[in-house]
Design an enzyme around this catalytic site. Structure first.
Site, short mmCIF file in Angstrom:
data_model
loop_
_atom_site.label_atom_id
_atom_site.label_comp_id
_atom_site.label_asym_id
_atom_site.label_seq_id
_atom_site.Cartn_x
_atom_site.Cartn_y
_atom_site.Cartn_z
N LYS A 11 0.86 -1.19 0.00
CA LYS A 11 0.00 0.00 0.00
C LYS A 11 0.88 1.23 0.00
O LYS A 11 2.04 1.17 0.43
CB LYS A 11 -0.89 0.01 1.25
CG LYS A 11 -2.13 0.85 1.11
CD LYS A 11 -3.25 0.07 0.42
CE LYS A 11 -4.53 0.87 0.30
NZ LYS A 11 -5.65 0.03 -0.12
P1 NAD Z 1 -13.25 7.71 -2.44
O1 NAD Z 1 -12.22 8.73 -2.26
O2 NAD Z 1 -13.84 7.48 -3.79
O3 NAD Z 1 -14.48 8.00 -1.44
C1 NAD Z 1 -14.31 8.17 -0.06
C2 NAD Z 1 -15.64 8.60 0.54
O4 NAD Z 1 -15.51 8.67 1.95
C3 NAD Z 1 -16.10 9.97 0.07
O5 NAD Z 1 -17.52 9.94 -0.14
C4 NAD Z 1 -15.79 10.87 1.26
O6 NAD Z 1 -16.64 12.00 1.33
C5 NAD Z 1 -16.03 9.91 2.40
N1 NAD Z 1 -15.39 10.33 3.64
C6 NAD Z 1 -14.11 10.74 3.81
N2 NAD Z 1 -13.91 11.08 5.10
C7 NAD Z 1 -15.08 10.84 5.74
C8 NAD Z 1 -15.50 10.98 7.08
N3 NAD Z 1 -14.66 11.43 8.03
N4 NAD Z 1 -16.77 10.65 7.40
C9 NAD Z 1 -17.63 10.19 6.46
N5 NAD Z 1 -17.27 10.03 5.17
C10 NAD Z 1 -16.02 10.35 4.82
O7 NAD Z 1 -12.64 6.35 -1.85
P2 NAD Z 1 -13.03 4.87 -2.20
O8 NAD Z 1 -12.14 4.39 -3.27
O9 NAD Z 1 -14.51 4.75 -2.35
O10 NAD Z 1 -12.56 4.13 -0.87
C11 NAD Z 1 -13.40 4.06 0.30
C12 NAD Z 1 -12.90 2.93 1.18
O11 NAD Z 1 -12.92 1.72 0.45
C13 NAD Z 1 -11.48 3.07 1.72
O12 NAD Z 1 -11.39 2.48 2.99
C14 NAD Z 1 -10.67 2.27 0.73
O13 NAD Z 1 -9.44 1.81 1.27
C15 NAD Z 1 -11.63 1.12 0.50
N6 NAD Z 1 -11.40 0.38 -0.74
C16 NAD Z 1 -11.40 0.99 -1.95
C17 NAD Z 1 -11.19 0.23 -3.10
C18 NAD Z 1 -11.28 0.82 -4.47
O14 NAD Z 1 -11.21 0.05 -5.44
N7 NAD Z 1 -11.45 2.11 -4.63
C19 NAD Z 1 -10.93 -1.15 -2.99
C20 NAD Z 1 -10.96 -1.74 -1.74
C21 NAD Z 1 -11.19 -0.96 -0.62
#
Ligand code: NAD
Length: 424
Positions: free
Chosen positions: A114
């Site tokens: 990561k």
């Molecule tokens: P993203 O940046 O697209 O979205 C993040 C979201 O979280 C946004 O809506 C933001 O407003 C919200 N957010 C941020 N801080 C916040 C808070 N304090 N309270 C409430 N909401 C909050 O990110 P993503 O890619 O959707 O990733 C989200 C989660 O999923 C992370 O934990 C990431 O590690 C995990 N994840 C993502 C992927 C991927 O393919 N993108 C894969 C596996 C896991």
């Protein structure tokens, strides 16, 4: 033998502390392989880099960046890059370790890695964002590569950032290397289905868990925290299956509507600077009220450590689908188990993204690209096979799905470690 590392001081609920406690819980189920368990508690390699750039106003800014390769026993490192002002080495270590477990849980030929930069990309111009990305890529270029460690998008990173990373790495090695990152734009070796893959995996595993619980998705009430790539796609798929999205929380606040939020309006509103709360089709409520909303399914899809012991007591959900990585602290996990709330853990629930990243990497090497139906069929099959295997393990040992996922995954990781042996 000691798992205390001098360079991090985890607490019980911090990301690395949470991960260590998850590993401790699986050790009794590892048999003779437990003698190798310490390897899971130490990242193989952690790189800290300085990322200096010239800002648009002529000043020089420095940002701290990381790339951690937690375990490479089963193949090259795989894992996203997060741009966030609060990212720490400890957080990236935990995220890299969860990637090790996740790739093994779905049996992809990868280890776990990561990366992250302590930066708020919303405060940078597009040019500054490109400079930060390129300099960071150059700095970590000594350890990443198509056969050694393959980054991907995570919080606040996207296909454009992956394109800059691919280009920078390619410039430095003297030839186009599409396989160095996944989550790229389609015309640069990206894969169909990648953008929606994580949300789709949350839906596929969630639908199966709901079926086993006897919970009908038609009319089921769902609360989603985090409405970015993962949360919004999962919400759309559940809504298509007849569920109602009754509450959404993002970084701007919380919006609720017990009759179901209209996603056709909410999704575009959430992409604006005003975020989810700028949508007029619901009531804005206090953030803490989100955790008490009357719902059947809770999907944390934002950041780590969100489901605390207190919130685990409050939730009305029967099923928790961990779209985010590490959203539930260990004490909350115990409370949810005691209260009979089923948790589909991150290390299987959100594995759809890395699975289609794997498809992208394979397609890049063969320069032969699959259609979206083929990708989705393969994704669903891998997720369902992995989940069913984990469920059988949970039933056999009478353990939670999280510990069962760790049991399946850690056996694969430590078996690979044992068979490879220690060098020299
Ligand atoms: P993203 O940046 O697209 O979205 C993040 C979201 O979280 C946004 O809506 C933001 O407003 C919200 N957010 C941020 N801080 C916040 C808070 N304090 N309270 C409430 N909401 C909050 O990110 P993503 O890619 O959707 O990733 C989200 C989660 O999923 C992370 O934990 C990431 O590690 C995990 N994840 C993502 C992927 C991927 O393919 N993108 C894969 C596996 C896991």
């Amino acid at each position: 033998m000691s798992s205390v590392l001098s360079y991090v001081q985890p607490t019980a609920n911090s990301p690395w502390g949470t991960y260590l406690s998850q590993v401790d819980r699986v050790i009794p189920y590892l048999g003779d392989l437990a003698r190798w368990a310490e390897t899971l508690k130490r990242p193989k390699r952690a790189l800290i880099v300085d990322v200096p750039i010239e800002m648009d106003d002529g000043s020089i800014a420095h940002f701290e960046g990381y790339r951690v390769q937690h375990n490479l026993s089963r193949g090259p490192g795989k894992g996203g890059v997060r741009f966030h002002p609060d990212v720490t080495l400890e957080e990236v270590m935990a995220l890299s370790a969860w990637m090790t477990v996740k790739t093994a849980a779905v049996n992809l030929p990868y280890g776990g890695a990561k990366g992250g930069i302590r930066v708020d990309p919303k405060k940078l111009s597009l040019k500054e964002l490109e400079k930060v990305t390129r300099r960071y890529t150059s700095e970590i270029g000594i350890i990443i590569g198509p056969h050694s460690d393959i980054p991907a998008p995570d919080v606040n990173t996207n296909a454009q950032i992956m394109a800059w990373m691919m280009d920078t790495y390619s410039m430095n090695v003297g030839g186009t290397a599409t396989g160095v990152v996944t989550g790229k734009p389609l015309h640069l070796g990206g894969s169909l289905g990648r953008v929606k893959a994580t949300g789709r995996g949350v839906f596929v595993t969630g639908r199966e868990a709901a079926r086993r619980l006897g919970l009908d998705l038609r009319g089921a009430r769902i609360a989603v925290q985090g409405f970015g790539n993962v949360g919004s796609v999962a919400a759309e798929l559940f809504a298509e299956a007849g569920a109602k999205i009754v509450a959404v929380q993002d970084h701007t606040g919380t919006i609720v509507n017990e009759n179901g939020l209209d996603l056709a309006g909410l999704v575009p509103a959430s992409r604006t600077d005003g975020g989810a709360v700028s949508f007029k089709g619901g009531d804005v409520v206090d953030n803490e009220a989100f955790w008490e909303v009357a719902c059947d399914i809770l999907i944390p899809a934002a950041l780590e450590g969100q489901i605390t012991a207190e919130r685990a007591q409050k939730t009305k959900a029967k099923l928790v689908l961990e779209g985010a990585n590490g959203p539930t602290v260990p004490s909350a996990d115990d409370i949810l188990a005691e209260r009979g709330v089923l948790v589909v853990p991150d290390v299987i629930c959100n594995a759809g993204g890395v699975t289609v990243s794997y498809f992208e990497w394979v397609q890049d090497f063969s320069s032969f690209f699959w259609d979206e139906d083929e990708i989705n069929v393969r994704l669903d099959r891998i997720m369902m096979n992995a989940l069913n295997n984990i469920w059988d393990t949970a039933d056999k040992h009478k353990i939670t799905l999280r510990t069962a996922t760790y049991a399946v995954a850690c056996e694969r990781i430590l078996m690979a470690r044992q068979e490879r042996g220690l060098y020299p």
